[in-house]
Motif scaffolding. Structure first.
Motif, PDB file in Angstrom:
ATOM      1  N   LEU A  41      -5.941  -3.450   9.327  1.00 20.33           N
ATOM      2  CA  LEU A  41      -5.991  -2.324   8.394  1.00 20.33           C
ATOM      3  C   LEU A  41      -5.227  -1.126   8.945  1.00 20.33           C
ATOM      4  O   LEU A  41      -5.161  -0.902  10.116  1.00 20.33           O
ATOM      5  CB  LEU A  41      -7.442  -1.946   8.135  1.00 20.33           C
ATOM      6  N   ILE A  66      -6.471   1.852   1.582  1.00 19.88           N
ATOM      7  CA  ILE A  66      -5.962   1.709   2.947  1.00 19.88           C
ATOM      8  C   ILE A  66      -5.243   2.989   3.368  1.00 19.88           C
ATOM      9  O   ILE A  66      -5.454   3.514   4.454  1.00 19.88           O
ATOM     10  CB  ILE A  66      -5.020   0.487   3.047  1.00 19.88           C
ATOM     11  N   ARG A 114     -15.909  -7.941   3.910  1.00 17.34           N
ATOM     12  CA  ARG A 114     -14.636  -7.810   3.206  1.00 17.34           C
ATOM     13  C   ARG A 114     -14.658  -8.575   1.888  1.00 17.34           C
ATOM     14  O   ARG A 114     -14.008  -8.174   0.926  1.00 17.34           O
ATOM     15  CB  ARG A 114     -13.511  -8.294   4.102  1.00 17.34           C
TER      16      ARG A 114
END
Ligand SMILES: Nc1ncnc2c1ncn2[C@@H]1O[C@H](COP(=O)(O)OP(=O)(O)OP(=O)(O)O)[C@@H](O)[C@H]1O
Ligand SMILES: [Mg+2]
Lengths: 306, 287, 286
Positions: free
Chosen positions: A306, A99, A114
């Motif tokens: 995110l 991330i 995901r």
């Protein structure tokens, strides 16, 4: 950039998307394994080897029963702690790093769901744990064979009545080559995979990898007490117990995993036989934990900003 | 009418500010369409919501309101990613992989395999000028090299749509020009491109259509020529014109057309970019 | 101007935030539901583990005090026997320093932590009954013999106690019966109980054959059991030459004589006496 542009031209038709692709999961898993290997994470195995050799050198002064007992205790204990630590530390960094570096954007911009991403990352750790267990197992077996060889030599040349020597050799082989030890290794592996999945789940909502590590370690310790809390809660149902205490015990019983169930190694090492069905039940429970935590991780991750 | 490559309808994105009850509206009620085959430039000052819009178009973050589609498919659903290549701003890939491995990894994620993938990755490395660095780890790549590998990665599955967030940031003028050529090449092949950049000169050269965002609001949108051509002015450029000729023209204008204003007379300059390219090409040819 | 109007509009709400929180709720619910679902299963599995004598150690506060915080934490988290091993090595150091009281305490902790390690029980008993007892008897700081004998006896009993607890925890370990038999035989001189223990040891399929011999030897030392002892010894004798060890022969002969068996039942016949020998012996007497 003098290359002909024929190198790329758009696909003519709309591409059919597969909802779930093992190939993508595998690509992510091997990539994660590569990452962890190139981080030189396997250096910890050197530590394991040192521990093995060091302890076996030290144990020479003990009787051979003691020697093999402790060799097994030390090896399996080290396997257990190394794989648990590895599972927690390796997993906790994966998500935050992707991330932070925004590599996650490049991956999720590809046709990767995901769920596939999480499964791929987790499978990478599971692979890593497998490889490390395998390597540690091989090292352990090598030291075991070597020690048996040495002790056998000592017993045979040591003299004494043949009957006694035979008896001792039989004892030696029974202590040293107890096949249950491999069952113990399997349970250690199951526990490590459970921890990896748990760590992944926590890292989906944690704010940093330090937080993840701390929380997982706390759960690790409480998890070994969960059975006690559960017993207490269930047995003393009617007994005089404050509502608060009761609620607390219920909370611990329901939320924390029972890690004590994955602690068969202590007894396996001393030769307590383990029934196959008991082993399967324990491993099955581990698998359930693994899947549930993965699913919970998916739920949180799929709605994460995110 | 064919389905638009990108359709953005009434898109709004709000970010919370941590530890405060305040929030940032990054994009407000944005609607636009990009037709297939177009090169669309999204412009705007820093923090105007360009990157946010792109991330929503790719389904990386979810909209607070409104929806986005790629070739008619909801971009929040993974299907739509089959046909998109994305280059995020300041891309950063796995440091421990080499250039080649990186492309193979992304190729595998797109379902490519074996020799086909190896060929494709090789071609793309050549295309973005990284052939010499194919076996070096990305940890040792410069910013511009990362940008290039990012572009190659975006092209790995022959997408029909390219979304490029500042593709030329950090790239040298040569690379910048090469990327421009590459985008033009993509356009020639029929690939749709959504682009955002602060290099307005380049945007002007390659974009068919532009949209200008300011503080999350689309303030101008339309065909490039229509937006920027100055209808009431004309330029004439001569080679080897003697001063006498110029004086004569000026006299003619003053005498016969009193309503025409001669605004300025000047020698055109070569651009710094063109000069830089000439010099470095020469150096390259010599070296 | 247009922009400012835009900013002045009401701030839109955070749809995604709400989704994120609801996903936390779903995940928490999943963990709880799974917790409730696994509860009976885990309780059952724990029972089954304990029935198969896995992890039936009470990690109570007494133990916590003995092994310290770190040891307790380690013991909790699956390194119980490793902690036991370390304490075992420490106990060895105590031995080298001839601190038997401390050693006794440590050995108790070790066997509590690793109750299924037969070796720990066996060696703990041996240390107490054979080493500590001798040290107690030779204690130069205690001038009174009675006291020293008392202390010695106490250590015999400590050894015996270790073995009895060890047997209770490990019903399958014939070695512990054998060691208990040895303490009865050598230290407490209780041959009947020594016989009983050796006999129990001999009953195990895996037990070596000498357990039977040891049992018979002990039985032979119990007054009034000569007949049974003779039968056992004879049976062993008849199994072949490998059993006819000097002790067995001596013991068998003694039983034959004690029972005054008729000549034809005896293995060891009264030798036909050479008259010259008798004369020789008689000649030597004065
Ligand atoms: N994850 C986030 N959390 C909170 N605010 C954000 C987040 N991402 C973007 N923003 C805010 O949204 C607004 C738009 O940001 P965005 O990155 O889209 O701008 P941009 O147009 O790409 O700017 P630049 O030209 O600098 O790249 C900014 O005010 C930024 O602070
Ligand atoms: Mg941006």
């Amino acid at each position: 950039m003098d290359a002909p542009l024929s190198a790329f031209s758009p696909r003519a038709a709309t591409v059919q998307h597969r909802f779930f692709s093992p190939g993508r999961v595998w690509a992510l898993a091997t990539n994660t394994l590569t990452e962890l290997i190139r981080l030189k994470i396997f250096y910890f195995l050197l530590l394991f080897a040192l521990l093995l050799i060091g302890s076996s050198a030290f144990l020479v002064q003990l009787s051979f029963q003691d020697q093999f007992q402790m060799l097994k205790d030390v090896s399996l204990g080290a396997m257990s702690i190394f794989t648990s630590l590895l599972a927690i530390l390796a997993t906790s960094g994966l998500l935050p790093k992707d991330i932070e570096d925004r590599t996650l954007y490049t991956i999720l911009a590809k046709p990767v769901s995901r769920l596939e991403y999480l499964m791929g990352k987790l499978s990478g750790v599971v692979l890593l744990l497998f490889v490390s267990m395998l390597l540690m197992g091989v090292m352990f077996a090598a030291v075991l064979f070597w020690r048996v060889h040495v002790v056998t030599g000592e017993l045979v040349t040591g003299g004494g009545p043949q009957e006694l020597i035979d008896q001792q050799l039989r004892d030696l082989h029974a202590t040293a080559y107890n096949p249950n030890v491999w069952a113990g290794g399997l349970v250690i592996y199951a526990k490590a995979c459970l921890l990896a999945s748990l760590t992944m789940f926590i890292s989906t909502f944690a704010s940093s990898s330090i937080f993840t590590v701390i929380v997982t370690v706390v759960i690790y310790f409480i998890g070994h007490l969960q059975a006690t809390a559960r017993d207490y809660w269930q047995v003393s149902n009617g007994a005089a117990m404050g509502h608060l205490t009761k609620a607390f015990l219920a909370f611990v019983s329901l939320v924390f995993p029972d890690l004590q169930l994955f602690n068969l190694v202590d007894e396996i090492v001393v030769g307590t036989p383990i029934a196959a069905w008991l082993l399967y039940k324990t491993l099955g429970l581990g698998l359930m934990y693994f899947l549930i935590y993965l699913l919970a991780a998916f739920f949180v991750f799929s709605n994460k900003e995110l | 009418m064919s389905t638009p490559a990108i359709a953005i309808r009434n898109l709004t994105k709000v970010f919370p500010i941590p530890f405060r009850r305040d929030r940032v509206v990054a994009v407000r009620d944005l609607s636009l369409e990009v037709a297939p085959g177009q090169v669309y430039g999204l412009l705007g000052p820093n923090g105007s919501g360009k990157s946010t819009t792109m991330k929503i178009v790719l389904g990386l973050i979810s909209p607070s309101a409104g929806r986005t589609e790629i070739f008619g498919r909801d971009s929040q659903i993974v299907d739509s990613h089959e046909e998109v290549g994305f280059l995020p701003e300041n891309p950063y890939f796995y440091k421990y992989l080499t250039g080649m491995e990186t492309l193979r990894f992304y190729g595998k994620l797109c379902g490519l395999r074996g020799a086909q993938l190896a060929d494709k990755a090789g071609e793309l490395l050549k295309l973005v000028g990284l052939e010499h660095a194919r076996d070096r780890r990305l940890g040792g790549y410069s910013k511009g090299m990362l940008q290039r590998i990012g572009l190659a990665q975006a092209l790995i599955q022959d997408p029909r749509l390219l979304v490029l967030d500042e593709p030329t940031a950090g790239v040298d003028p040569r690379g910048s020009a090469e990327i421009r050529d590459l985008i033009v090449g993509c356009k020639d092949r029929g690939i749709t491109v959504l682009l955002c950049s602060h290099l307005l000169g380049q945007v002007q050269e390659i974009c068919d259509r532009i949209g200008i965002l300011d503080r999350g609001i689309l303030v101008r949108e339309g065909k490039l020529e229509e937006l920027i051509s100055i209808e009431d002015q004309t330029e004439m450029i001569f080679r080897d014109a003697p001063p006498a000729l110029l004086a004569e023209i000026q006299q003619l204008v003053a005498k016969s057309y009193p309503q025409v204003n001669l605004l300025e007379t000047r020698k055109p300059q070569t651009t710094l970019e063109r000069y830089f390219l000439e010099v470095t090409t020469a150096a390259k040819a010599k070296g | 101007m247009k922009i400012d109007e835009g900013i002045a509009q009401a701030t839109p709400s955070l749809g995604s935030r709400r989704r994120q929180y609801s996903s936390y709720a779903i995940a928490a619910l999943m963990v709880l539901v799974f917790g409730a679902a696994r509860l009976p299963f885990e309780a059952g599995l724990t029972r089954q583990h304990r029935a198969a004598s896995f992890g039936n150690v009470q990690l109570n506060l007494g133990l916590r005090a003995k092994i310290g915080q770190l040891g307790f934490l380690a013991a909790l988290s699956g390194f119980r026997t490793l902690v036991a091993d370390l304490l075992w090595i420490q106990a060895h150091t105590a031995w080298e320093k001839v601190e038997y009281g401390r050693m006794n305490l440590m050995l108790n902790t070790v066997t509590t932590l690793a109750p299924h390690n037969v070796n720990f029980w066996d060696l703990s008993a041996w240390h107490m009954a054979y080493n500590a007892s001798v040290a107690a008897f030779n204690d130069s700081k205690q001038p009174k013999l009675v006291r020293r004998l008392q202390a010695q006896h106490q250590y015999f009993m400590v050894g015996k106690d270790f073995l009895e607890r060890g047997i209770a925890n490990n019903p399958g370990a014939y070695v512990l019966h054998q060691s208990l038999g040895a303490i009865y035989r050598d230290k407490l001189e209780d041959h009947w109980n020594a016989f009983l223990e050796y006999d129990k040891a001999a009953a195990f399929a895996r037990a070596p054959t000498y357990e039977k011999r040891f049992a018979a030897y002990e039985l032979a030392k119990v007054p009034g059991r000569e007949r049974q002892a003779w039968e056992r010894l004879k049976r062993l004798y008849d199994m072949g030459p490998q059993e006819r060890l000097p002790t067995l022969e001596k013991s068998l002969k003694a039983m034959e004589e004690a029972l005054s068996l008729p000549e034809e039942q005896r293995v060891y016949k009264t030798p036909v006496q050479n008259p010259l020998d008798i004369i020789g012996k008689k000649l030597q007497i004065p």
